[in-house]
Design a protein around this motif. Sequence first.
Motif, mmCIF file in Angstrom:
data_model
loop_
_atom_site.group_PDB
_atom_site.id
_atom_site.type_symbol
_atom_site.label_atom_id
_atom_site.label_comp_id
_atom_site.label_asym_id
_atom_site.label_seq_id
_atom_site.Cartn_x
_atom_site.Cartn_y
_atom_site.Cartn_z
ATOM 1 N N VAL A 431 7.485 4.278 4.338
ATOM 2 C CA VAL A 431 6.851 5.603 4.327
ATOM 3 C C VAL A 431 6.759 6.041 2.872
ATOM 4 O O VAL A 431 7.758 6.399 2.256
ATOM 5 C CB VAL A 431 7.668 6.632 5.132
ATOM 6 C CG1 VAL A 431 6.906 7.953 5.206
ATOM 7 C CG2 VAL A 431 7.959 6.108 6.526
ATOM 8 N N VAL A 435 1.486 10.275 0.780
ATOM 9 C CA VAL A 435 1.008 9.898 2.116
ATOM 10 C C VAL A 435 -0.489 9.623 2.088
ATOM 11 O O VAL A 435 -1.262 10.384 1.502
ATOM 12 C CB VAL A 435 1.298 11.023 3.137
ATOM 13 C CG1 VAL A 435 0.716 10.675 4.499
ATOM 14 C CG2 VAL A 435 2.791 11.253 3.240
ATOM 15 N N LEU A 437 -3.506 8.747 4.898
ATOM 16 C CA LEU A 437 -3.968 8.524 6.263
ATOM 17 C C LEU A 437 -5.444 8.189 6.239
ATOM 18 O O LEU A 437 -6.203 8.714 5.412
ATOM 19 C CB LEU A 437 -3.722 9.768 7.123
ATOM 20 C CG LEU A 437 -2.255 10.199 7.285
ATOM 21 C CD1 LEU A 437 -2.165 11.463 8.124
ATOM 22 C CD2 LEU A 437 -1.416 9.095 7.897
ATOM 23 N N ASN A 445 -4.038 5.705 13.438
ATOM 24 C CA ASN A 445 -3.246 5.799 12.215
ATOM 25 C C ASN A 445 -1.794 5.418 12.475
ATOM 26 O O ASN A 445 -1.176 4.710 11.680
ATOM 27 C CB ASN A 445 -3.330 7.215 11.636
ATOM 28 C CG ASN A 445 -4.446 7.376 10.623
ATOM 29 O OD1 ASN A 445 -4.338 6.925 9.486
ATOM 30 N ND2 ASN A 445 -5.538 7.985 11.037
ATOM 31 N N LYS A 494 1.134 15.445 8.030
ATOM 32 C CA LYS A 494 0.726 14.146 7.477
ATOM 33 C C LYS A 494 1.935 13.258 7.219
ATOM 34 O O LYS A 494 1.928 12.061 7.525
ATOM 35 C CB LYS A 494 -0.069 14.351 6.169
ATOM 36 C CG LYS A 494 -1.505 14.793 6.383
ATOM 37 C CD LYS A 494 -2.347 14.652 5.138
ATOM 38 C CE LYS A 494 -2.055 15.717 4.129
ATOM 39 N NZ LYS A 494 -2.997 15.693 2.998
ATOM 40 N N GLN A 495 2.994 13.860 6.654
ATOM 41 C CA GLN A 495 4.184 13.058 6.358
ATOM 42 C C GLN A 495 4.846 12.559 7.635
ATOM 43 O O GLN A 495 5.311 11.424 7.714
ATOM 44 C CB GLN A 495 5.174 13.878 5.525
ATOM 45 C CG GLN A 495 4.731 14.010 4.069
ATOM 46 C CD GLN A 495 5.841 14.465 3.157
ATOM 47 O OE1 GLN A 495 6.640 15.299 3.530
ATOM 48 N NE2 GLN A 495 5.878 13.936 1.944
ATOM 49 N N SER A 498 2.906 9.719 9.044
ATOM 50 C CA SER A 498 3.200 8.540 8.227
ATOM 51 C C SER A 498 4.538 7.918 8.630
ATOM 52 O O SER A 498 4.674 6.690 8.687
ATOM 53 C CB SER A 498 3.221 8.934 6.745
ATOM 54 O OG SER A 498 3.449 7.821 5.927
ATOM 55 N N ARG A 501 4.054 6.103 11.859
ATOM 56 C CA ARG A 501 3.373 4.833 11.620
ATOM 57 C C ARG A 501 4.380 3.737 11.235
ATOM 58 O O ARG A 501 4.257 2.586 11.677
ATOM 59 C CB ARG A 501 2.327 5.013 10.501
ATOM 60 C CG ARG A 501 1.560 3.756 10.160
ATOM 61 C CD ARG A 501 0.346 4.076 9.295
ATOM 62 N NE ARG A 501 0.704 4.684 8.022
ATOM 63 C CZ ARG A 501 -0.179 5.253 7.191
ATOM 64 N NH1 ARG A 501 -1.458 5.294 7.513
ATOM 65 N NH2 ARG A 501 0.205 5.773 6.059
ATOM 66 N N CYS A 515 9.911 11.018 1.646
ATOM 67 C CA CYS A 515 8.829 11.361 2.558
ATOM 68 C C CYS A 515 9.038 12.693 3.266
ATOM 69 O O CYS A 515 8.200 13.119 4.076
ATOM 70 C CB CYS A 515 8.657 10.252 3.598
ATOM 71 S SG CYS A 515 10.122 10.041 4.614
#
Length: 596
Positions: A431, A435, A437, A445, A494-495, A498, A501, A515
């Motif tokens: 991470v 970030v 995406l 994502n 967003k973080q 991430s 992910r 992160c």
Amino acid sequence: MKPLWRLNKYLYKYKGLLLLGIFFTVISNIFVIIPAQLVRIAIDYVVESFTLYKPLIKGGLGELARENFLDYVLVFGVLILVMALLRGFFLFLIRQTIIIMSRRVEYDMKNEIFSHYQNLPLSFYRKNSTGDLMARISEDVSRVRMYLGPAIMYGLGLLTLFPMVISYMISVNAELTLYSLLPLPVLSISIYFVNNLINERSEKIQRSLSGLSTYVQEAFSGIRVLKAFVREEDSARVFAEESEEYKSKSIDLTRVNALFFPLIMALVGISTIITVYVGGMQVIKGEIGYGVIAEFILYVNILTWPVTSLGWVTSIIQRAAASQVRINEFLDAKNDIISKENLKDEIEGDILVENLTFIYPDSGIKALDHISFEIKAGQTLGIIGTTGSGKSTVANLLMRMYDPSSGQILIDGKEIQRFDVAELRRQIGYVPQDVFLFSDTIANNIAFGLDHPDRALIEQAAKDADVYQNIIDFPKGFETMLGERGITLSGGQKQRVSIARAIAKEPKILILDDCLSAVDTKTENAILSALKHIMKDRTSVIISHRVSSAKLADHIIVLDDGKIIERGNHESLMSQKGVYAELYDKQTQASEPIDG
């Protein structure tokens, strides 16, 4: 031409299309020459027929002669039309072979360059801008395609048509050939210089347009800042100045373009006048017929475009060579991150770092200075430090984005260089601090690192990252399309996407590189609580400048200026009353509400 030799492998690959194109070019040029010969024969026939026509009228055979005369003229007209149609058909075939070949080469080149880009190390991207990378795979490849397509097509036309026409003209009348072709070299040289001027000014226009586009993009992207600082008028004034520069350069190009066709027509006209004059003198002397003059005028016009294109083709080749040099620079860049043994073992997660030093090759900055630490499989390491202390460099080295300047990293007791690079990274969840995406759905994502996406796994990863509720609150849920760089989401969302992910990969090693910096303390605690069972039995590295993120780690190291200045767990570091304890106290006090 030397940089363009690299393209020979593509010409060999599509040699079938190239050879067919050459064959069709030769056939097409034959149908260019024949009509001129038919015109000569037709004119000579008409002149001779008129000579005989008057005596035949007196003899009462005028009507019969007239019918025969018209029949022959009609035959010549039909033959010339058939030749034109056949030439058009073969020109179509030329484009279907050579131009299609160039498009296929363009496709192959773009794929080769993009694939090479993917294999290059992170250090390459630190040295080169995104705009430059894009220009080489788009504009430069397009210029090379112009060499492989139009330049080769017109070049072949010139190389085949010129010898065929000139040799035939000489066989008909060598003296008239010499005089009629006198202006053509001047035409070619003139066109070459005019083309260079056009290209030079076109380049300036492209640069101006690029600057204008960049300014407009920035203005629209930063419209909130523009409005907040009331700079709309200044922005409009700068845009007007940039537009004025673009207009001025465009007018300069138009002036040069205005020379192009008049120059061609003037020199073709001079050539025609010379042909008529010299040919007329020879007709008077009885050396040639009227048809030869018409035939030579047609040949001059036939040769005009190939001669004109010579300057244009030369210019295309120059530009293609310059572009190929730029492409070759990147294609010649080597990836020094290579595996020694291509080990594809499943890793357990033991990490041993010994005497590790790293100096960034592009800047010469020493990011790490003889650091050592160990993480047992399933344990969590916290790395704390201020900005520039070398925390993210550790993450890059563990991911093998770079190789250390000295020292070594061992995973499961084996040098990291022995592992297959792709397989190693596949077993690490990362991470990043910055970030990124993609402009895709939230589900895609999160599933980015999965070969076979599983919806249940995606949703569980979102829950573990404490972003599930945010996602299902969107009208389209996990199918919500994200804008550029994930602009649809807030910084904290967003973080967390991430993080989801990275979790979805079910990695053996999880690296969290600062992160949680964009989330508040409450959300940070929620994510860390969710991550507790995720990190259980999984080697984890938590990199942060916030002590609250790292205090859950089994072992913590404190970095400063690339060196380890403290190490231990949370309790032992607090008892040392050193840098860690000081940071903890400051951050704890900063998070407390202030009365008043």
